[in-house]
Design an enzyme around this catalytic site. Structure first.
Site, PDB file in Angstrom:
ATOM      1  CE  LYS A   1     -11.395  23.108 -24.500  1.00 10.67           C
ATOM      2  NZ  LYS A   1     -12.244  22.250 -23.701  1.00 10.67           N
TER       3      LYS A   1
ATOM      4  CD  GLU B   1     -14.616  24.964 -24.011  1.00  9.15           C
ATOM      5  OE1 GLU B   1     -13.742  24.167 -23.365  1.00  9.15           O
ATOM      6  OE2 GLU B   1     -15.793  24.022 -23.719  1.00  9.15           O
TER       7      GLU B   1
ATOM      8  CB  SER C   1      -8.452  14.716 -10.239  1.00 13.18           C
ATOM      9  OG  SER C   1      -7.232  15.321 -11.487  1.00 13.18           O
TER      10      SER C   1
ATOM     11  CB  CYS D   1      -5.174  23.978 -17.862  1.00 17.09           C
ATOM     12  SG  CYS D   1      -7.262  23.062 -17.764  1.00 17.09           S
TER      13      CYS D   1
ATOM     14  NE  ARG E   1     -20.308   5.823 -24.856  1.00 18.19           N
ATOM     15  CZ  ARG E   1     -19.667   5.308 -23.961  1.00 18.19           C
ATOM     16  NH1 ARG E   1     -18.278   6.116 -23.580  1.00 18.19           N
ATOM     17  NH2 ARG E   1     -20.148   4.624 -23.238  1.00 18.19           N
TER      18      ARG E   1
ATOM     19  CG  HIS F   1      -1.909  17.374 -20.606  1.00 16.32           C
ATOM     20  ND1 HIS F   1      -1.379  18.132 -19.822  1.00 16.32           N
ATOM     21  CD2 HIS F   1      -3.439  17.614 -20.759  1.00 16.32           C
ATOM     22  CE1 HIS F   1      -1.988  18.945 -19.315  1.00 16.32           C
ATOM     23  NE2 HIS F   1      -3.682  18.574 -19.962  1.00 16.32           N
TER      24      HIS F   1
ATOM     25  CG  ASP G   1     -10.883  23.412 -10.637  1.00 16.98           C
ATOM     26  OD1 ASP G   1      -9.386  24.469  -9.697  1.00 16.98           O
ATOM     27  OD2 ASP G   1     -10.819  22.198 -10.234  1.00 16.98           O
TER      28      ASP G   1
END
Ligand code: GLN
Ligand code: ZN
Length: 752
Positions: free
Chosen positions: A114, A606, A434, A644, A20, A695, A600
């Site tokens: 996506k 997706e 969260s 989502c 990375r 977001h 969830d």
């Protein structure tokens, strides 16, 4: 234009660096800790190492230009002069590019969504009447020059015009209308690349594996006929991937392009090309090595596919089925995997070796690669017989389930019982699970991993986080509390680490978007739950408050979507096994006294197949898996779910089919449109349309949230409406979270 065919390649490359490095360099640049020259030097170094390694490994055509500082769709927009007008004021080109990707204080970024049915996110170009396309090929030409200087057989890769236009957001008109502007630009680009020394160019058109209309198929034919006219250009390879192009293959084959790349990993793709007689004059780049999963290839099967294809084309090259962007760099970085599991796997570097071996087998015969073939066979044999792949208890339990086991009482009856049982106010307030993942949380996790602290100390610190989150929610006056998920590094990896049948990696990073990378777990065997996974944390949270605490779990579809899944059984079967484990967890939570459980499924949308014909079957098994996970409870126990990533249109019926008592759903950005769609589908369960967008760091005002709730009340009666943000809060800062939730509670109170 005289370009001879090549024999071994991949369609594209990962770019974040084996460790990375690009992520770190980019983030240092953003933070002002490093200059643009430093970032460019890191990028150039990574590209150089990669080009050398691929050439040494035996590829005789190597993609260039699949490198990206953020996203390849954004790169294409930059190449075509189609960055949004609002970033034009940013003078420096690199900063302008990042402004489009991430926004600035004064400029909103492009939307992200996506990439086909993968977990990679691309930036959505915006095109309107004011967009004046113009070619900016310097970056690409520079990368080509860089590769040619190293003696690499470089093949520039560019996203094709059809896919680019279809993936963009258009202010008006048919997206493909703008082909009129783009085709001449692409044609010019081809000439420039030929002048610069490219023998082949790859144009990526994954859109061809989706359902296309007749006019769109005609556009495929017209576009590539125009692009491949004349010979002041490199040979053109059109790459399709993520499925079979179907009718688009014949359209493409009818044009003069020299090569076509096909994803050959699905069912019988080799047979499907035989009827396309126009292929007999072309190079077929056969994606026989799966570019998006991590299993070692069955080389014998690949060879037989290649054999079949040889009869249909002028020449066949061996390739990955798609870019290697979707798999980790190399197995060598993984010290912790057990040897047997490791022998079943192939990450990026291993896939390249497989491709080279297959190409050698084609050109020199199988004897030349006898060792590689034997090793692949041996690994496959141990995989077939490994006891971890079959757990008869789980299989027997699944086989014994009856339809009654996955049915609950009618929603209305459940609602009445839950109302009495839970005693919540109208318009109950809650959050998605969260709370901010603070530096202290991340530090605790890192220290536990490194051995700096023991498990007891880790638990103590997580409990302190839970204390703080519960106290905050009490102070704010929320109605249904959560424990905040501090112990979860990731909502899928957390469960994968606790379930048998999954392995996790240390360095198996895959780019999700920009500098964000994920490490998908590897689902390799039958799934069982050796012990409860969440009870200790939820149980602790419940001792800290008298209010109801909602337990949080990740659903089976999302766990699969964000993992590398086994390829030796249908996904639906794997989903049922994961669902059974979640069902057991839900039962344990209920038995411990928990009255609300949220499961969830943010990834439900997706995995939706790209072709309409395949969607009903997917929706049937995915909804069934969710129901298997959530229907083992009493009527009084309230099941929530959370979805989502927008674009719910195609799955609206499925959302109703989940039969969750309450569904929280991203709606803030679409201005509650989803509610009308849900009503039209006959949805009559509880719903919490997100009332503000998490977001962004912006704190929504009370008035704004009240207005969103009023809009929601037009579509949902008050007794079914919940009040919540539109997603989890883990990426947000504590200060903005507290301010936003305070306003959310105030708005709900005002309306009550
Ligand atoms: N419960 C999860 C959270 O709040 C849901 C995340 C998601 O929707 N992706 O973080
Ligand atoms: Zn979400």
């Amino acid at each position: 234009m005289t370009s001879s065919p090549f024999t071994a390649t991949v369609l594209g490359l990962p770019r974040v660096g084996p460790h990375r490095e690009l992520k770190r360099a980019t983030e240092a640049y953003w933070a002002g800790r490093a200059g643009a020259a430093d970032l460019r030097a890191v990028a150039a170094g990574l590209r150089r190492d990669q080009l050398r390694a691929l050439t040494e490994a035996g590829l005789d055509s190597v993609p260039v230009g699949t490198f990206s500082y953020y996203d390849h769709v954004l790169d294409t927009a930059a190449l075509l002069g189609a960055l949004p007008a609002r970033v034009a004021g940013v003078a420096d080109p690199l900063d302008r590019y990042f402004a489009a990707a991430r926004g600035t204080d004064s400029v909103a970024p492009l939307e992200m969504t996506k990439w086909f049915d993968t977990n990679y996110h691309y930036l959505v170009p915006e095109i309107d009447a004011a967009t004046r396309f113009a070619l900016h090929p310097d970056d690409l030409l520079e990368q080509l020059a860089e590769a040619l200087e190293l003696g690499v057989p470089a093949r520039p890769v560019v996203l094709g015009p059809l896919t680019f236009l279809k993936l963009s957001k258009h202010a008006d008109g048919d997206p493909l209308d703008r082909l009129r502007d783009l085709v001449p630009l692409y044609r010019e680009l081809l000439t420039r690349l030929a002048e610069a020394g490219a023998a082949w160019v790859q144009l990526d058109e994954p859109i061809l594996v989706t359902d296309l209309s007749e006019p769109e198929l005609a556009a495929v034919r017209a576009t590539y006929t125009a692009l491949a006219a004349g010979d002041d250009r490199p040979a053109v390879l059109v790459a399709t991937y993520f499925g079979h192009p179907g009718a688009a293959l014949a359209a493409l084959a009818a044009t003069p392009v020299e090569g076509i790349a096909l994803d050959c990993t699905g069912d019988a793709p080799a047979e499907a090309v035989a009827p396309v007689s126009a292929l007999t004059g072309k190079l077929l780049v056969a994606g026989v090595v799966d570019g998006r999963n991590i299993w070692r290839a069955d080389l014998d099967a690949a060879l037989s596919t290649l054999d079949t294809l040889l009869g249909s084309a002028a020449a066949v090259a061996v390739s990955s089925s798609c870019s290697l962007l979707h798999v980790p760099y190399a197995l060598s970085a993984e010290a912790g995997l057990d040897e047997r599991l490791r022998s079943w796997l192939a990450f990026g570097a291993e896939k390249v070796a497989e491709i080279a071996a297959l190409a050698t087998a084609l050109t020199e015969g199988t004897d030349a690669v006898a060792d590689a073939l034997r090793a692949a066979r041996d690994a496959a044999a141990t995989r077939r017989t490994d006891p971890r792949l079959r757990d008869e208890t789980v299989r027997a339990r699944l086989a014994a389930l009856t339809p009654a086991d996955t049915r609950r009482a009618p929603a209305g009856d459940r609602r009445a019982k839950q109302r009495a049982h839970l005693d919540l106010p109208p318009l109950p307030t809650t959050t998605i699970g969260s709370y901010p993942q603070t530096p202290a949380i991340r530090r605790a996790r890192a220290e536990l991993r490194a051995g700096g602290i023991d498990r007891a100390e880790y638990v103590r610190r997580m409990r302190a986080e839970i204390d703080a989150v519960i106290a905050l929610q009490e102070r704010l006056g929320l109605d249904v509390l959560v424990h905040g998920e501090p112990e979860r590094n990731d909502m899928v990896q957390y469960f994968a680490e606790l379930l048998d049948g999954f392995a996790t990696t240390e360095h198996g990073w895959v780019q999700s978007y920009g500098t964000r990378c994920v490490r998908p777990p590897i689902l390799f065997g039958d799934v069982t739950r050796p012990a409860p996974m969440t009870l200790e944390w939820i149980g602790y949270a419940r001792t800290r408050t008298a209010k109801p605490v909602k337990a949080m779990l990740t659903g089976p579809v999302t766990i699969l979507a964000w993992s590398f899944v086994r390829d030796d059984q249908p996904l639906a079967d794997s989903a049922r096994q994961v669902a059974l484990a979640i069902r057991d967890e839900v039962a344990d939570l209920e038995a411990s006294g928990v009255r609300i459980v949220q499961v969830d499924e943010p990834a439900l949308r997706e995995l939706l197949p790209l072709r309409a014909a395949e969607q009903p079957a997917y929706l049937a098994w995915s909804v069934a898996a969710f129901r298997l996970a959530t229907t083992g409870v009493a009527d009084t126990t309230q099941i929530h779910t959370h979805l989502c990533y927008s674009e719910f249109g195609a799955i609206i019926d499925a959302i109703a089919g989940l039969d969750a008592d309450v569904t929280s759903i991203e709606a803030a950005r679409s201005r509650m449109e989803v509610l009308g769609d849900l009503n039209a589908a006959g949805f009559d369960l509880g719903v919490g349309p997100g009332v503000y967008d998490i977001h962004s760091p912006r704190v929504p005002s009370v008035a704004e949230i009240t207005e969103a709730l009023r809009a929601a009340l037009k579509g949902v009666p008050a007794e079914r409406l919940w009040v919540n943000p539109d997603c989890g809060l883990k990426t947000r800062g504590p200060v903005e979270v507290e301010a936003s939730l305070r306003n959310l509670v105030a708005a709900a109170h005002a309306l009550r």
